[in-house]
Design a protein around this motif. Structure first.
Motif, PDB file in Angstrom:
ATOM      1  N   SER A  41       0.829  -1.211   0.000  1.00 53.07           N
ATOM      2  CA  SER A  41       0.000   0.000   0.000  1.00 53.07           C
ATOM      3  C   SER A  41       0.865   1.264   0.000  1.00 53.07           C
ATOM      4  O   SER A  41       0.588   2.211  -0.737  1.00 53.07           O
ATOM      5  N   ILE A  42       1.901   1.260   0.828  1.00 51.32           N
ATOM      6  CA  ILE A  42       2.771   2.436   0.888  1.00 51.32           C
ATOM      7  C   ILE A  42       3.550   2.587  -0.413  1.00 51.32           C
ATOM      8  O   ILE A  42       3.656   3.686  -0.960  1.00 51.32           O
ATOM      9  N   ARG A  43       4.079   1.486  -0.944  1.00 48.82           N
ATOM     10  CA  ARG A  43       4.793   1.568  -2.225  1.00 48.82           C
ATOM     11  C   ARG A  43       3.867   2.147  -3.298  1.00 48.82           C
ATOM     12  O   ARG A  43       4.263   3.012  -4.073  1.00 48.82           O
ATOM     13  N   ALA A  44       2.629   1.682  -3.352  1.00 52.68           N
ATOM     14  CA  ALA A  44       1.669   2.195  -4.338  1.00 52.68           C
ATOM     15  C   ALA A  44       1.427   3.690  -4.140  1.00 52.68           C
ATOM     16  O   ALA A  44       1.323   4.445  -5.118  1.00 52.68           O
ATOM     17  N   SER A  83      12.755   2.312  -2.634  1.00 53.85           N
ATOM     18  CA  SER A  83      13.123   1.253  -1.702  1.00 53.85           C
ATOM     19  C   SER A  83      12.507   1.558  -0.349  1.00 53.85           C
ATOM     20  O   SER A  83      12.392   2.718   0.036  1.00 53.85           O
ATOM     21  N   GLY A  84      12.155   0.516   0.365  1.00 51.50           N
ATOM     22  CA  GLY A  84      11.675   0.755   1.714  1.00 51.50           C
ATOM     23  C   GLY A  84      10.870  -0.391   2.260  1.00 51.50           C
ATOM     24  O   GLY A  84      10.577  -1.372   1.572  1.00 51.50           O
ATOM     25  N   SER A  85      10.508  -0.238   3.504  1.00 52.39           N
ATOM     26  CA  SER A  85       9.599  -1.155   4.173  1.00 52.39           C
ATOM     27  C   SER A  85       9.156  -0.470   5.458  1.00 52.39           C
ATOM     28  O   SER A  85       9.810   0.455   5.935  1.00 52.39           O
ATOM     29  N   GLY A  86       8.044  -0.944   5.957  1.00 53.82           N
ATOM     30  CA  GLY A  86       7.539  -0.348   7.189  1.00 53.82           C
ATOM     31  C   GLY A  86       7.267   1.130   7.005  1.00 53.82           C
ATOM     32  O   GLY A  86       6.625   1.538   6.033  1.00 53.82           O
ATOM     33  N   ASP A  87       7.784   1.914   7.913  1.00 49.62           N
ATOM     34  CA  ASP A  87       7.509   3.353   7.920  1.00 49.62           C
ATOM     35  C   ASP A  87       8.583   4.201   7.254  1.00 49.62           C
ATOM     36  O   ASP A  87       8.496   5.430   7.287  1.00 49.62           O
TER      37      ASP A  87
END
Length: 142
Positions: A6-9, A70-74
Motif C-alpha cells: 500500500s505504501i509503495r503504491a 526502496s523501503g519497508s515499514g515506515d
C-alpha cells in the motif's frame, strides 16, 4: 494488499502525480501536519498546506524520473531525477510514514558532474542510462 504494498503504491502514485502536475494527487500522500526538510538550504515546511504552496509556486518547468523506490515499514526512499527547465538535478527523498501518510520527508539535491579522467579505467557506464544523461531510464517499480 499488505502495508508495504500500500505504501509503495502511494509513493509511486505521488511521483506519477508530480510528473503529471496533479497538485492534489501529488500531495495526498502527506499528513495534514507533515514536515518537509531541505537540509542543503536549511528550509523546513510545516504542514501540507505549506508544502503545497511551496511546490505550487515553483517557477520552473519540472519533470520527475524515478530511478528507484526502496523501503519497508515506515521508512521509504526514492531516488529521482528532477529536471528543472531542462536541467537535471538528482534527488533523494526520505519519507517517514505514520498511519499511511508521510509525516516527515527530507529531500537532498545534487547536480550531475563529469567524472574525472583518472577514474575512467575503474568505472563503467551505469546501465539503463545514468540519471541526466539523456538516455531513457526505467519506469518506477510497481
Amino acid at each position: 494488499m499488505d502495508a508495504d504494498s500500500s505504501i509503495r503504491a502511494a509513493v509511486v502514485a505521488h511521483w506519477r502525480a508530480s510528473e503529471a502536475g496533479e497538485i492534489e494527487a501529488e500531495h495526498a500522500i502527506y499528513a495534514a501536519d507533515a514536515i518537509l526538510d531541505y537540509p542543503q538550504s536549511g528550509e523546513r515546511y510545516r504542514g501540507r498546506a505549506a508544502i503545497v504552496a511551496q511546490r505550487g509556486g515553483h517557477p520552473a518547468d519540472r519533470h520527475f524520473t524515478v530511478r528507484r523506490i526502496s523501503g519497508s515499514g515506515d521508512l521509504w526512499v526514492s531516488e529521482v531525477v528532477i529536471t528543472y527547465d531542462g536541467v537535471p538535478t538528482h534527488s533523494v527523498s526520505v519519507m517517514e510514514f505514520a498511519s499511511g501518510h508521510v509525516v516527515h520527508e527530507t529531500q537532498y539535491f545534487a547536480d550531475p558532474f563529469e567524472a574525472p579522467a583518472w577514474r575512467a579505467a575503474l568505472a563503467e557506464p551505469m546501465p539503463d542510462g545514468a540519471p541526466g544523461d539523456g538516455r531513457p531510464s526505467p519506469a518506477p517499480p510497481a
